[in-house]
Structures are given as C-alpha cells and as structure tokens.
Design a protein around this motif. Sequence first.
Motif, PDB file in Angstrom:
ATOM      1  N   GLY A 126       0.541  -1.464   0.023  1.00  0.00           N
ATOM      2  CA  GLY A 126       0.406  -0.058  -0.102  1.00  0.00           C
ATOM      3  C   GLY A 126       0.875   1.258   0.533  1.00  0.00           C
ATOM      4  N   HIS A 127      -0.138   2.088  -0.048  1.00  0.00           N
ATOM      5  CA  HIS A 127       1.067   3.147  -0.496  1.00  0.00           C
ATOM      6  C   HIS A 127       1.050   3.853   1.363  1.00  0.00           C
ATOM      7  CE1 HIS A 127      -0.201   3.079  -4.193  1.00  0.00           C
ATOM      8  NE2 HIS A 127       0.600   3.900  -4.553  1.00  0.00           N
ATOM      9  N   ASP A 128       2.132   5.412   1.846  1.00  0.00           N
ATOM     10  CA  ASP A 128       2.459   5.685   2.695  1.00  0.00           C
ATOM     11  C   ASP A 128       0.836   6.555   2.668  1.00  0.00           C
ATOM     12  OD1 ASP A 128       2.606   8.326   4.298  1.00  0.00           O
ATOM     13  OD2 ASP A 128       4.764   6.861   4.878  1.00  0.00           O
ATOM     14  N   PRO A 129      -0.168   6.494   4.601  1.00  0.00           N
ATOM     15  CA  PRO A 129      -0.764   7.205   4.504  1.00  0.00           C
ATOM     16  C   PRO A 129      -1.030   8.291   4.240  1.00  0.00           C
ATOM     17  CG  PRO A 129      -0.339   5.676   5.977  1.00  0.00           C
ATOM     18  CD  PRO A 129       0.518   5.373   5.117  1.00  0.00           C
ATOM     19  N   ALA A 130       0.423   9.761   4.059  1.00  0.00           N
ATOM     20  CA  ALA A 130       0.278  10.681   3.557  1.00  0.00           C
ATOM     21  C   ALA A 130       0.125  11.075   2.503  1.00  0.00           C
ATOM     22  CB  ALA A 130       1.830  11.588   4.570  1.00  0.00           C
ATOM     23  N   VAL A 131       0.657   9.986   1.034  1.00  0.00           N
ATOM     24  CA  VAL A 131       1.258   9.958   0.188  1.00  0.00           C
ATOM     25  C   VAL A 131      -0.754   9.544  -0.345  1.00  0.00           C
ATOM     26  CG1 VAL A 131       1.677   9.117  -2.088  1.00  0.00           C
ATOM     27  CG2 VAL A 131       3.317   9.420   0.014  1.00  0.00           C
ATOM     28  N   LEU A 132      -1.811   8.802   0.781  1.00  0.00           N
ATOM     29  CA  LEU A 132      -2.587   8.419  -0.339  1.00  0.00           C
ATOM     30  C   LEU A 132      -3.949   9.832   0.320  1.00  0.00           C
ATOM     31  CD1 LEU A 132      -5.526   6.844  -1.100  1.00  0.00           C
ATOM     32  CD2 LEU A 132      -4.865   5.819   1.250  1.00  0.00           C
ATOM     33  N   GLN A 133      -3.566  10.191   1.309  1.00  0.00           N
ATOM     34  CA  GLN A 133      -3.935  11.634   1.803  1.00  0.00           C
ATOM     35  C   GLN A 133      -3.582  12.627   0.420  1.00  0.00           C
ATOM     36  OE1 GLN A 133      -6.247  11.968   3.970  1.00  0.00           O
ATOM     37  NE2 GLN A 133      -6.982  13.724   2.915  1.00  0.00           N
ATOM     38  N   SER A 134      -2.742  12.507   0.652  1.00  0.00           N
ATOM     39  CA  SER A 134      -2.502  13.976  -0.527  1.00  0.00           C
ATOM     40  C   SER A 134      -3.371  13.602  -2.127  1.00  0.00           C
ATOM     41  CB  SER A 134      -1.319  13.789  -0.755  1.00  0.00           C
ATOM     42  OG  SER A 134      -0.051  14.735  -1.935  1.00  0.00           O
ATOM     43  N   MET A 135      -3.262  12.386  -2.426  1.00  0.00           N
ATOM     44  CA  MET A 135      -4.205  12.555  -3.301  1.00  0.00           C
ATOM     45  C   MET A 135      -4.972  12.224  -3.663  1.00  0.00           C
ATOM     46  SD  MET A 135      -4.046  10.943  -6.578  1.00  0.00           S
ATOM     47  CE  MET A 135      -3.172   9.916  -7.227  1.00  0.00           C
ATOM     48  N   LEU A 136      -5.517  12.096  -2.226  1.00  0.00           N
ATOM     49  CA  LEU A 136      -7.187  12.183  -1.998  1.00  0.00           C
ATOM     50  C   LEU A 136      -7.355  14.315  -1.976  1.00  0.00           C
ATOM     51  CD1 LEU A 136      -8.118   9.859   0.446  1.00  0.00           C
ATOM     52  CD2 LEU A 136      -8.214   9.750  -1.393  1.00  0.00           C
ATOM     53  N   ASP A 137      -6.509  14.310  -1.505  1.00  0.00           N
ATOM     54  CA  ASP A 137      -6.606  15.881  -1.437  1.00  0.00           C
ATOM     55  C   ASP A 137      -6.324  16.871  -2.919  1.00  0.00           C
ATOM     56  OD1 ASP A 137      -6.445  15.993   1.783  1.00  0.00           O
ATOM     57  OD2 ASP A 137      -5.193  16.529   1.729  1.00  0.00           O
ATOM     58  N   HIS A 138      -5.600  15.784  -3.668  1.00  0.00           N
ATOM     59  CA  HIS A 138      -5.532  16.825  -4.973  1.00  0.00           C
ATOM     60  C   HIS A 138      -7.406  16.568  -5.755  1.00  0.00           C
ATOM     61  CE1 HIS A 138      -3.667  17.660  -8.945  1.00  0.00           C
ATOM     62  NE2 HIS A 138      -4.540  16.576  -9.079  1.00  0.00           N
ATOM     63  N   LEU A 139      -7.121  15.051  -5.328  1.00  0.00           N
ATOM     64  CA  LEU A 139      -8.625  14.730  -5.973  1.00  0.00           C
ATOM     65  C   LEU A 139      -9.567  15.464  -5.379  1.00  0.00           C
ATOM     66  CD1 LEU A 139      -8.488  10.955  -6.027  1.00  0.00           C
ATOM     67  CD2 LEU A 139      -8.715  12.182  -8.049  1.00  0.00           C
ATOM     68  N   ALA A 140      -9.831  15.866  -4.448  1.00  0.00           N
ATOM     69  CA  ALA A 140     -10.664  17.071  -3.809  1.00  0.00           C
ATOM     70  C   ALA A 140     -11.091  18.404  -4.651  1.00  0.00           C
ATOM     71  CB  ALA A 140     -10.789  17.309  -2.765  1.00  0.00           C
ATOM     72  N   GLN A 141      -9.801  18.739  -5.070  1.00  0.00           N
ATOM     73  CA  GLN A 141      -9.096  20.399  -5.294  1.00  0.00           C
ATOM     74  C   GLN A 141     -10.058  20.326  -6.072  1.00  0.00           C
ATOM     75  OE1 GLN A 141      -4.886  21.090  -5.422  1.00  0.00           O
ATOM     76  NE2 GLN A 141      -5.853  23.270  -5.427  1.00  0.00           N
ATOM     77  N   LEU A 142      -9.672  19.600  -7.478  1.00  0.00           N
ATOM     78  CA  LEU A 142      -9.602  19.102  -8.871  1.00  0.00           C
ATOM     79  C   LEU A 142     -11.485  18.552  -8.777  1.00  0.00           C
ATOM     80  CD1 LEU A 142      -7.417  16.430 -10.144  1.00  0.00           C
ATOM     81  CD2 LEU A 142      -7.360  18.853 -11.280  1.00  0.00           C
ATOM     82  N   ARG A 143     -12.121  18.645  -7.654  1.00  0.00           N
ATOM     83  CA  ARG A 143     -13.907  18.339  -8.131  1.00  0.00           C
ATOM     84  C   ARG A 143     -14.252  19.817  -7.845  1.00  0.00           C
ATOM     85  NH1 ARG A 143     -14.070  12.497  -5.577  1.00  0.00           N
ATOM     86  NH2 ARG A 143     -14.470  11.472  -7.051  1.00  0.00           N
ATOM     87  N   GLU A 144     -13.484  20.621  -7.205  1.00  0.00           N
ATOM     88  CA  GLU A 144     -13.941  21.748  -6.416  1.00  0.00           C
ATOM     89  C   GLU A 144     -13.891  22.821  -7.977  1.00  0.00           C
ATOM     90  OE1 GLU A 144     -11.460  23.570  -3.296  1.00  0.00           O
ATOM     91  OE2 GLU A 144     -12.298  21.688  -1.510  1.00  0.00           O
ATOM     92  N   GLN A 145     -13.046  22.495  -8.556  1.00  0.00           N
ATOM     93  CA  GLN A 145     -12.368  23.267  -9.509  1.00  0.00           C
ATOM     94  C   GLN A 145     -13.457  22.799 -10.705  1.00  0.00           C
ATOM     95  OE1 GLN A 145      -8.309  22.878 -10.210  1.00  0.00           O
ATOM     96  NE2 GLN A 145      -8.250  24.748  -8.455  1.00  0.00           N
ATOM     97  N   GLY A 146     -14.248  21.897 -10.605  1.00  0.00           N
ATOM     98  CA  GLY A 146     -14.911  21.299 -12.116  1.00  0.00           C
ATOM     99  C   GLY A 146     -13.824  20.293 -12.770  1.00  0.00           C
ATOM    100  N   LEU A 147     -13.067  19.948 -12.493  1.00  0.00           N
ATOM    101  CA  LEU A 147     -12.313  19.801 -13.347  1.00  0.00           C
ATOM    102  C   LEU A 147     -12.317  17.767 -13.087  1.00  0.00           C
ATOM    103  CD1 LEU A 147      -9.389  21.911 -12.701  1.00  0.00           C
ATOM    104  CD2 LEU A 147     -10.996  22.112 -14.672  1.00  0.00           C
ATOM    105  N   ASP A 148     -12.598  17.091 -12.277  1.00  0.00           N
ATOM    106  CA  ASP A 148     -12.215  15.413 -12.216  1.00  0.00           C
ATOM    107  C   ASP A 148     -13.261  14.919 -13.006  1.00  0.00           C
ATOM    108  OD1 ASP A 148     -14.950  16.814 -11.256  1.00  0.00           O
ATOM    109  OD2 ASP A 148     -14.722  14.747  -9.595  1.00  0.00           O
ATOM    110  N   VAL A 149     -13.168  15.478 -14.474  1.00  0.00           N
ATOM    111  CA  VAL A 149     -13.387  15.078 -15.602  1.00  0.00           C
ATOM    112  C   VAL A 149     -13.048  13.469 -15.472  1.00  0.00           C
ATOM    113  CG1 VAL A 149     -13.538  15.195 -17.603  1.00  0.00           C
ATOM    114  CG2 VAL A 149     -14.171  17.313 -16.288  1.00  0.00           C
ATOM    115  N   ILE A 150     -14.223  12.504 -15.896  1.00  0.00           N
ATOM    116  CA  ILE A 150     -13.161  11.437 -16.136  1.00  0.00           C
ATOM    117  C   ILE A 150     -13.608  10.749 -17.983  1.00  0.00           C
ATOM    118  CG2 ILE A 150     -13.750   9.125 -15.812  1.00  0.00           C
ATOM    119  CD1 ILE A 150     -14.073   9.318 -13.143  1.00  0.00           C
ATOM    120  N   GLU A 151     -13.069  10.199 -18.325  1.00  0.00           N
ATOM    121  CA  GLU A 151     -13.422  10.041 -19.690  1.00  0.00           C
ATOM    122  C   GLU A 151     -14.155   8.807 -19.595  1.00  0.00           C
ATOM    123  OE1 GLU A 151     -11.639   9.974 -24.721  1.00  0.00           O
ATOM    124  OE2 GLU A 151     -10.872  11.385 -22.871  1.00  0.00           O
ATOM    125  N   ASP A 152     -15.420   8.653 -20.548  1.00  0.00           N
ATOM    126  CA  ASP A 152     -15.916   7.164 -19.824  1.00  0.00           C
ATOM    127  C   ASP A 152     -16.986   6.893 -21.001  1.00  0.00           C
ATOM    128  OD1 ASP A 152     -15.662   4.378 -18.558  1.00  0.00           O
ATOM    129  OD2 ASP A 152     -18.075   5.746 -18.363  1.00  0.00           O
TER     130      ASP A 152
END
Length: 152
Positions: A126-152
């Motif tokens: 697994g990933h270090d908890p701090a690294v995982l949290q950093s990724m989750l924070d980045h995803l939350a930031q993208l969502r806030e900006q409307g940039l969490d677009v998944i091309e599906d």
Amino acid sequence: MTESTPRTPVTYETCASVVGPFFHGTRFTLGVGEELVPGRGSNYQAGRVSNHLYFAALVETAAWGAELASALAGSEGRGHVYVVAPLGPFEDDPNVTDKRFPGNPTQSYRTRDPLRVVGEVDDWPGHDPAVLQSMLDHLAQLREQGLDVIED
C-alpha cells in the motif's frame, strides 16, 4: 522500447499484443470466477455509472484503485487487488495515458467487456497514509474546480 522508437497506442485492434497478468483494484470483496461488468456505479464518483472497467498490468496501479475506491467510499480497510482476465478487447485508459502520464507508464487500460477474477493479490504494498491523503486532497481540489472529468 527505446527513446527513438515511438510508442504504439493500445487500441481495441492492437490489444492482443499486450500480455498480462492484469490487475483490478476495488473496495469490493470478490471471489475467483466472478465477473465484473460495466454499467455499474463508479468507484470514484457517487451517482456516476461507469461504461468501462479499468485495469492495469501493474500491481501498484491497481493498488491506487483499491485504496482510492475504499477511501472515497468511506470504507474500512484498504480494499482488494484482484488478478483479472479481460474477456474482450481493451484500450489505453485515456484518463491517464498521455493526458497525465505520457506513454502510459501506469499500464492502465479500459474495456467495455467483462473482467473475470482469476485470483487475489494478498500481499500488495500500500501507499504511505500521507501519500494517499495527498492524492485524496488533490482529487478534492479537482472536484472543487470542476476538473475531475472522467472520460468514460
């Protein structure tokens, strides 16, 4: 592949040249022989139906999938990484290939056909908890900006 040899994209027509094993990370507990099918709820966005199934040729990439899916759902534990067999053609995952990681170093793919579970990886790192949290924070930031677009 050398620097002078251009990468050939993986498409539905060329995917037969890509050799597994392949892995899928999720929060769900599955058994050997079960089939994952597209058209179900996304692991990453509540209320979104996923038209594709996503998988990778690297355990680390699938580990990200398992950890993020579990964390985003508020599930206990880190999720599961399964060895899977694609039951139809597949292509590079456009959400990461060349969009975020030129050349698909994550070896991420997607398919509109089922994936059959053929085993589970029990000892995946697994990933270090701090690294995982950093990724989750980045995803939350993208969502806030409307940039969490998944091309599906």
